[in-house]
Scaffold this motif. Structure first.
Motif, PDB file in Angstrom:
ATOM      1  N   SER A  66       1.374   7.458   4.610  1.00  0.00           N
ATOM      2  CA  SER A  66       1.736   7.177   3.218  1.00  0.00           C
ATOM      3  C   SER A  66       1.468   5.740   2.784  1.00  0.00           C
ATOM      4  CB  SER A  66       3.233   7.472   3.015  1.00  0.00           C
ATOM      5  OG  SER A  66       4.019   6.710   3.918  1.00  0.00           O
ATOM      6  N   LYS A  67       0.715   4.981   3.578  1.00  0.00           N
ATOM      7  CA  LYS A  67       0.334   3.629   3.155  1.00  0.00           C
ATOM      8  C   LYS A  67      -1.121   3.673   2.695  1.00  0.00           C
ATOM      9  CE  LYS A  67       3.701   0.781   5.614  1.00  0.00           C
ATOM     10  NZ  LYS A  67       4.596   1.755   6.270  1.00  0.00           N
ATOM     11  N   GLY A  68      -2.006   3.002   3.392  1.00  0.00           N
ATOM     12  CA  GLY A  68      -3.398   2.967   2.962  1.00  0.00           C
ATOM     13  C   GLY A  68      -4.070   4.324   2.935  1.00  0.00           C
ATOM     14  N   LEU A  69      -3.552   5.280   3.694  1.00  0.00           N
ATOM     15  CA  LEU A  69      -4.154   6.618   3.724  1.00  0.00           C
ATOM     16  C   LEU A  69      -3.737   7.462   2.532  1.00  0.00           C
ATOM     17  CD1 LEU A  69      -4.019   7.475   7.548  1.00  0.00           C
ATOM     18  CD2 LEU A  69      -5.741   6.211   6.244  1.00  0.00           C
ATOM     19  N   ALA A  70      -2.739   6.997   1.765  1.00  0.00           N
ATOM     20  CA  ALA A  70      -2.440   7.506   0.417  1.00  0.00           C
ATOM     21  C   ALA A  70      -1.722   8.850   0.350  1.00  0.00           C
ATOM     22  CB  ALA A  70      -3.703   7.553  -0.428  1.00  0.00           C
ATOM     23  N   ALA A  71      -1.258   9.393   1.469  1.00  0.00           N
ATOM     24  CA  ALA A  71      -0.426  10.599   1.371  1.00  0.00           C
ATOM     25  C   ALA A  71       0.907  10.230   0.717  1.00  0.00           C
ATOM     26  CB  ALA A  71      -0.198  11.203   2.758  1.00  0.00           C
ATOM     27  N   PRO A  72       1.546  11.164   0.023  1.00  0.00           N
ATOM     28  CA  PRO A  72       2.784  10.822  -0.679  1.00  0.00           C
ATOM     29  C   PRO A  72       3.979  10.605   0.233  1.00  0.00           C
ATOM     30  CG  PRO A  72       2.291  13.153  -0.946  1.00  0.00           C
ATOM     31  CD  PRO A  72       1.102  12.541  -0.281  1.00  0.00           C
ATOM     32  N   VAL A  73       4.016  11.287   1.373  1.00  0.00           N
ATOM     33  CA  VAL A  73       5.168  11.229   2.271  1.00  0.00           C
ATOM     34  C   VAL A  73       4.704  11.455   3.701  1.00  0.00           C
ATOM     35  CG1 VAL A  73       7.388  12.280   2.917  1.00  0.00           C
ATOM     36  CG2 VAL A  73       6.732  12.184   0.507  1.00  0.00           C
ATOM     37  N   GLY A  74       5.323  10.749   4.649  1.00  0.00           N
ATOM     38  CA  GLY A  74       5.188  11.164   6.030  1.00  0.00           C
ATOM     39  C   GLY A  74       4.517  10.193   6.970  1.00  0.00           C
ATOM     40  N   SER A  75       4.906  10.307   8.235  1.00  0.00           N
ATOM     41  CA  SER A  75       4.333   9.539   9.333  1.00  0.00           C
ATOM     42  C   SER A  75       4.189  10.458  10.533  1.00  0.00           C
ATOM     43  CB  SER A  75       5.218   8.341   9.686  1.00  0.00           C
ATOM     44  OG  SER A  75       5.237   7.399   8.636  1.00  0.00           O
ATOM     45  N   ILE A  76       3.511   9.957  11.544  1.00  0.00           N
ATOM     46  CA  ILE A  76       3.266  10.716  12.773  1.00  0.00           C
ATOM     47  C   ILE A  76       3.789   9.924  13.964  1.00  0.00           C
ATOM     48  CG2 ILE A  76       1.486  11.545  14.359  1.00  0.00           C
ATOM     49  CD1 ILE A  76       1.706  13.354  11.968  1.00  0.00           C
ATOM     50  N   LEU A  77       4.457  10.596  14.874  1.00  0.00           N
ATOM     51  CA  LEU A  77       4.818  10.039  16.173  1.00  0.00           C
ATOM     52  C   LEU A  77       4.054  10.824  17.225  1.00  0.00           C
ATOM     53  CD1 LEU A  77       6.608   8.120  17.875  1.00  0.00           C
ATOM     54  CD2 LEU A  77       8.328   9.936  17.913  1.00  0.00           C
ATOM     55  N   ALA A  78       3.325  10.125  18.095  1.00  0.00           N
ATOM     56  CA  ALA A  78       2.488  10.797  19.084  1.00  0.00           C
ATOM     57  C   ALA A  78       2.766  10.276  20.478  1.00  0.00           C
ATOM     58  CB  ALA A  78       1.009  10.617  18.739  1.00  0.00           C
ATOM     59  N   ASP A  99       0.818  -1.208   0.000  1.00  0.00           N
ATOM     60  CA  ASP A  99       0.000   0.000   0.000  1.00  0.00           C
ATOM     61  C   ASP A  99       0.854   1.262   0.000  1.00  0.00           C
ATOM     62  OD1 ASP A  99       0.863  -0.541   2.576  1.00  0.00           O
ATOM     63  OD2 ASP A  99      -1.132  -0.702   3.440  1.00  0.00           O
ATOM     64  N   THR A 100       2.170   1.115   0.001  1.00  0.00           N
ATOM     65  CA  THR A 100       3.047   2.284  -0.133  1.00  0.00           C
ATOM     66  C   THR A 100       3.065   2.813  -1.562  1.00  0.00           C
ATOM     67  OG1 THR A 100       5.004   0.917  -0.586  1.00  0.00           O
ATOM     68  CG2 THR A 100       4.577   1.499   1.718  1.00  0.00           C
ATOM     69  N   VAL A 101       2.546   2.054  -2.523  1.00  0.00           N
ATOM     70  CA  VAL A 101       2.567   2.495  -3.917  1.00  0.00           C
ATOM     71  C   VAL A 101       1.377   3.385  -4.252  1.00  0.00           C
ATOM     72  CG1 VAL A 101       3.807   0.409  -4.606  1.00  0.00           C
ATOM     73  CG2 VAL A 101       1.322   0.489  -4.855  1.00  0.00           C
ATOM     74  N   THR A 102       0.505   3.656  -3.300  1.00  0.00           N
ATOM     75  CA  THR A 102      -0.665   4.494  -3.559  1.00  0.00           C
ATOM     76  C   THR A 102      -0.245   5.882  -4.026  1.00  0.00           C
ATOM     77  OG1 THR A 102      -0.693   5.033  -1.204  1.00  0.00           O
ATOM     78  CG2 THR A 102      -2.219   3.342  -1.955  1.00  0.00           C
TER      79      THR A 102
END
Length: 347
Positions: free
Chosen positions: A201-213, A10-13
């Motif tokens: 950037s996986k199933g949510l389809a954004a091109p770049v990025g993650s969140i640390l909370a 799903d990273t290819v979205t």
């Protein structure tokens, strides 16, 4: 050229048209100075969604996991992992190289330890032992075929670790897939976690990025480690704008991917020579045992690619297929047709 069905990950979205428009129009500033309003909005939104005090936008899930380890631990401590977890298997030895910690592996059936396993693994007060600095979890667990871990099991692990004052980090790269599969609020999966990372950037389809909370104190410390690792971005609002769309518009459609994964899996088990553990098809990942076809996974990947189906190796005789927004029902039908044709030739 025939239509290509890309089920590698799903990273290819690709980002949606709405994401591209938001990126083009994003209000930006220098995020290292905390002056990018779009990044600030994304971090506030992300923290609220997972029920944490604060959040940090990072370039990748790997960086998010490694920042969490740096923030929670001290050099020479020990980190508890399942040997199939991404933070142990796919992050280039980062725990040892960056945090200076050693890992203690505990094998589990589905990626979630029992409380007794945690209590047994946490080191006692002995001059010979390293101190246990962190317990890691992953939900969904990729190497187990995307299986999901329900809140009560996550909480039982956290409670056991917290008895000894040991924090728990959740690699939730696909945490929204887990929430969709379980039909629970994602906050329920993060409630007792001291920190959580999830991918945009996986199933949510954004091109770049993650969140640390995590807590405000944790994120303030983590921000400095992001800078240390080269993750201090400048006008990052262009990327964050897509992340906001990902969180507000793409979460509710994840069940479509899960439904297609089940449809794919049930179709594959009808093909002679293939085996799929249907009980483990719980989210958007399907692992296929192709040993009955008598070909190595490298040979199969080449054969399938020539027919227009892209998949990922998952062991000597296993393939992984991951559904996502850019493969529709027709794509699943085509994938099954290709597998059926190859099966007739090989089985």
């Amino acid at each position: 050229m025939a239509k290509l069905v890309d089920l590698r990950s799903d990273t290819v979205t690709k980002p949606t048209a709405e994401m591209r428009k938001a990126m083009a129009e994003a209000e930006v500033g220098d995020d290292v100075y905390r002056e990018d309003p779009t990044v600030n909005r994304l971090e506030e939104l992300a923290a609220e969604i997972v029920g944490k005090e604060a959040a940090l936008f990072v370039p990748s899930g790997t960086m998010g996991n490694q920042i969490a380890a740096l923030t929670h631990t001290l050099p020479g401590q020990e980190v508890i992992v399942d040997p199939r977890m991404h933070i142990f298997l796919y992050e280039v030895g980062g725990l040892g190289r960056l945090s200076g910690v050693q890992t203690r592996t505990i094998e589990t059936a589905d990626g979630c330890y029992t409380p007794d396993q945690i209590r047994s693994a946490i080191r006692g007060n002995n001059i010979h032992f390293p101190n246990t600095g962190l317990v890691c979890l992953e939900n969904t667990l990729n190497r187990a075929g995307g299986v999901v871990i329900p809140p009560h099991r996550l909480n039982s692990v956290a409670d056991a670790a917290h008895e000894y004052g040991v924090p728990v980090h959740l690699d939730g790269a696909r945490i929204f897939n887990a929430a969709a599969a379980l039909d629970v609020d994602v906050r329920n999966l993060c409630e007792k976690m001291d920190s959580v990372m999830f991918c945009l950037s996986k199933g949510l389809a954004a091109p770049v990025g993650s969140i640390l909370a995590g807590s405000k104190e944790f994120i303030n410390k983590a921000r400095k480690y992001r800078k240390l690792l080269g993750g201090g971005m400048r006008q990052a609002g262009i990327l964050a704008a897509a992340g906001i769309i990902a969180l507000t518009k793409m979460v509710d459609r994840l069940q479509e991917d899960h439904d297609r994964a089940k449809r794919l899996a049930y179709g594959l088990v009808e093909i002679p020579g293939l085996v799929v553990d249907l009980s483990k098809v719980q989210s958007n990942i399907v692992v296929v045992d192709c040993s009955g076809w008598g070909k190595s996974v490298e040979e199969l990947i080449k054969i399938l690619a020539e027919r227009g189906l892209l998949v990922t190796p998952f062991g000597p005789y296993h393939l992984r297929m991951v559904t996502h927004k850019d493969v529709d029902d027709a794509g699943i039908d085509l994938a099954l047709k290709i597998m059926q044709e190859v099966g007739k030739e090989l089985a």
